[in-house]
Design an enzyme around this catalytic site. Structure first.
Site, PDB file in Angstrom:
ATOM      1  N   CYS A  64     -23.504   1.567  28.804  1.00  0.00           N
ATOM      2  CA  CYS A  64     -23.431   1.918  27.386  1.00  0.00           C
ATOM      3  C   CYS A  64     -22.035   2.468  27.129  1.00  0.00           C
ATOM      4  O   CYS A  64     -21.081   2.082  27.801  1.00  0.00           O
ATOM      5  CB  CYS A  64     -24.518   2.923  27.023  1.00  0.00           C
ATOM      6  SG  CYS A  64     -24.421   4.469  27.951  1.00  0.00           S
TER       7      CYS A  64
ATOM      8  N   HIS B 292     -42.218  23.045  50.675  1.00  0.00           N
ATOM      9  CA  HIS B 292     -43.398  22.183  50.701  1.00  0.00           C
ATOM     10  C   HIS B 292     -44.639  23.073  50.681  1.00  0.00           C
ATOM     11  O   HIS B 292     -44.857  23.880  51.583  1.00  0.00           O
ATOM     12  CB  HIS B 292     -43.411  21.295  51.935  1.00  0.00           C
ATOM     13  CG  HIS B 292     -44.462  20.232  51.878  1.00  0.00           C
ATOM     14  ND1 HIS B 292     -45.800  20.488  52.063  1.00  0.00           N
ATOM     15  CD2 HIS B 292     -44.374  18.898  51.631  1.00  0.00           C
ATOM     16  CE1 HIS B 292     -46.491  19.369  51.940  1.00  0.00           C
ATOM     17  NE2 HIS B 292     -45.640  18.389  51.670  1.00  0.00           N
TER      18      HIS B 292
END
Length: 749
Positions: free
Chosen positions: A28, A671
């Site tokens: 773009c 985690h």
């Protein structure tokens, strides 16, 4: 072609995993947009460190954006001559072994939260050594997830039920695809729209200073008017071309179907004796109906309307690909375009066209009602919500509405308040540039200078957003202050000094005579110009001053932004993260030697060595050294806090894992629970997204440990330094009862 452009193109391709990892690439005004075969092969660190790259932004699935700035077209052209790279993605599909996981198609609709999958949907894991030197947190999180997906990897189990997570994933993909469809339909013509808006601005400036009475003062000025009028008049044809190309339909077919409804023969039917016409009292537009082959057809002026081609091409795409699947190849060249035109042209004329006009008018009238009856609220709220719409593409529908407003009303009332946010964005960049110059930060100075020029002269916010703002959350806070003050200014001044529309309507606010990119060059397009100039000036100055005075980087005792570095001077005042009173201090550095970095506990619990965590992958330290944290058995819903300051590099789609990289390169993986990936997000929620900058102690999300235990999973939470091999020392603090925010790992760079 410059040597620097060739170097940047080659470096970006290499960092993205090579030419064979690139399915397609487009660009773009400021960004290269990639569809990759395997996003896990991206070297984010290399991209971030490249001086030609303003920012690298992962998208959903295997889509990736690399922000270049004004040189994007030159870098794109240089990339197109690299063997194996093309705009349509002709890279090889064979797997070259440079990633741990086999790639998978982004179009199969399969969720990718649990690691890469092969064509059967089963997780594929390569052998990993006991130690890893990888510096990419994304790879570490993917490896961890893959090691814990024994339940999720069963394709037959997944095929029998559609979980809520799968429904949410499908909905998210559909929404993301829709906004990508919108943006890709407009993106290729940004330059043309920008050029047309500058022509309009110059003409309006000449009118304002009295050089000409109007834009049709002579044959010469009528000719100048055609220079910009042609862009907006034929915009439906241009949009249909781009939209068709996006859906892999012959773009000339889409544009010609739209052109049929704009021919003199079609529009001339409004003047036919048998046409029945009515005037819309609100919009001042005429709508006619005429019988065609005995069926009533609503006739509309489709010039400038962008809703109709977007809707038409969706129907064309389904028809085109359906016919392509059933027609023999020998006759496709003739009957595929013929049947598509024969079906979609009348469908658009009788149904889709009138529906698109009705939809655009309905939305436009609704917003006009809000602007008329609640102008102050409208002018304040729009600049405040725009900063959150632009990064995810939600601003494209409003851009389409601006064009429709100009076509139907003769003016637009959205661009004035929108410009407040634009200039607040540019002012924030100016503040960053001021600090970069003062501190002799050459890298940030170059980035901010290019972004500021693109904004002030071109009205482009992407270089500022992706190159700077989204990397530091404090910038957004300063920028929102500018949006709020600028919004209040344009609302109050607009109420005191109303504008007059071309039809004589009094509008309590700023209006634009045409669609334009809001920059310094397009100020003459707005009425009242004084109200508009004062509002954008306030919006620009406020965040600039706030950033200069208060900075935009997180501050820590004795540290640079990004990590909790220790200052020896503070050692006498606190021990183990508590002050003299014994109260917990989440922002206090760990009491270790100077130069050490503290990693803080994301939750409360008791720390244990990784070998006692119960997870063989973490116990082997394949994901780096660290600690396990066992929460109290009575723990329920708990907030998970950022253990360090830095950029969020990984957010598992299920909410059970986060990766953060500090500004000085320490990479932390959190985690939550063992084998919790199979819970598919149940009991987890996220409040941060990938690419966001967080401070130590900021919430990352929440977890319901009771839900984890109820699901039969272990609540043990592991936290590791994934690039341990690059550190001088990583010292876990084990066997201690800790609160959230207490130091649990000490790192020496």
């Amino acid at each position: 072609m410059r040597a620097e452009d060739r170097r940047a193109a080659a470096a970006i391709v290499a960092a993205l995993g090579g030419a064979d990892n690139i399915r397609s690439v487009t660009h773009c005004a400021t960004r290269l947009r990639f569809v990759l075969r395997d996003a896990g092969r991206v070297d984010q660190r290399t991209l971030d460190d490249d001086p030609a790259v303003l920012g690298a932004v992962p998208q959903y699935g295997d889509r990736y954006q690399v922000v270049i700035g004004a040189a994007v077209e030159d870098v794109y052209d240089a990339m197109m001559i690299i063997p194996g790279v093309s705009g349509e993605g002709t890279g090889r599909s064979d797997y070259d072994g440079r990633s741990d996981y086999a790639g998978r198609s982004d179009y199969d609709g399969r969720s990718d939260h649990d690691g890469r999958a092969d064509q059967s949907g089963r997780s594929v894991r390569a052998d990993r050594p006991a130690q890893t030197n990888r510096s990419d947190i994304s790879d570490a999180a993917d490896a961890d997830d893959t090691a814990n997906t024994s339940d999720a990897a069963d394709p037959s189990a997944r095929s029998h039920r559609l979980t809520r997570g799968a429904v949410a994933e499908t909905a998210t993909r559909a929404v993301n695809w829709f906004f990508e469809y919108l943006s890709d339909s407009f993106r290729p013509i940004i330059g043309v729209l920008l050029g047309a808006s500058i022509v309009i601005a110059l003409v309006n400036m000449f009118i304002a200073v009295g050089v000409i009475p109007d834009d049709e003062a002579s044959a010469g000025w009528v000719f100048v008017k055609t220079m910009w009028k042609g862009v907006f008049y034929f915009l439906p044809i241009i949009v249909a071309y781009n939209a068709s190309k996006k859906l892999k339909v012959d773009p000339w077919l889409g544009s010609m179907i739209m052109a049929a409804l704009m021919t003199p023969q079609f529009t001339g039917l409004m003047a036919a004796p048998t046409a029945r016409c009515v005037m819309d009292p609100t919009l001042g537009t005429r709508s006619c109906t005429i019988d065609v082959f005995g069926l009533p057809m609503q006739l509309n002026d489709y010039s400038g309307n962008v809703f109709v081609p977007l809707i038409m091409v969706l129907a064309l795409g389904a028809t085109y690909h359906g016919l392509k699947a059933v027609l023999p190849r020998s006759v496709r060249i003739v009957f595929l375009p013929f049947l598509s035109m024969a079906l979609i042209t009348p469908l658009t004329a009788f149904a889709l066209g009138p529906f698109g006009v009705w939809l655009s008018r309905g939305i436009g009238v609704s917003l006009a009602w809000q602007s008329t009856h609640a102008p102050v609220l409208f002018a304040i709220m729009l600049p405040l919500i725009y900063p959150f719409m632009v990064p995810i593409g939600l601003h494209w529908p409003l851009n389409a509405l601006m064009i429709v407003n100009v076509q139907m009303l003769g003016y637009d009332f959205i661009q004035g308040p929108m410009a407040v946010w634009n200039f607040a964005c540019f002012g924030s960049t100016a503040g960053v540039l001021f600090l970069a110059v003062r501190e002799h930060d050459d890298a940030m100075r170059r980035t901010a200078t290019g972004a500021l020029l693109a904004g002030l002269l071109g009205g482009l916010t992407e270089p500022s957003l992706y190159g700077i703002h989204l990397r530091y959350r404090l910038i957004y806070r300063r920028m929102l202050a500018g949006c709020a003050v600028g919004g209040v200014t344009i609302a109050l001044l607009g109420a005191l000094f109303p504008a007059t529309a071309p039809d004589g309507t009094v509008v309590h606010g700023v209006i634009a005579s045409s669609f334009a990119f809001t920059s310094l060059l397009t100020i003459p397009l707005f009425s009242r110009m004084g109200v508009y100039t004062a509002s954008i000036a306030v919006a620009f100055v406020v965040p600039m001053i706030l950033i200069i005075v208060m900075d935009y980087r997180p501050r820590h005792a004795g540290s640079e932004p990004g990590g909790d570095h220790v200052d020896d001077a503070d050692g006498a005042d606190h021990v183990d993260g508590r002050d003299k009173s014994g109260e917990n201090r989440p922002d206090a550095p760990v009491a270790t030697d100077a130069g050490m970095i503290a990693v803080r506990s994301p939750i409360a619990g008791r720390t244990v060595p990784l070998e006692r965590s119960g997870d063989p992958v973490f116990a082997s330290r394949a994901l780096g050294d660290g600690v396990g944290i066992l929460p109290d058995e009575r723990s329920g819903r708990t907030e998970v806090l950022a253990p360090v300051s830095g950029v969020v590099k990984t957010v598992a789609g299920t909410g059970h894992a986060f990766g953060i990289r500090t500004d000085d390169g320490v990479e932390i993986l959190i985690h939550i629970g063992i084998d919790t990936v199979r819970m598919e997000g149940e009991g987890f929620s996220m409040v941060v997204s990938k690419g966001e900058h967080v401070d130590a102690g900021d919430p990352l999300g929440t977890v319901d440990f009771a839900a984890i235990r109820h699901a039969g999973c272990d609540a043990m939470t592991m936290m590791t330094v994934t690039n341990t091999a690059k550190m001088t020392a990583v010292a876990p603090i084990v066997g201690a009862a800790v609160n959230a925010g207490d130091p649990v790992i000490a790192i020496e760079r």
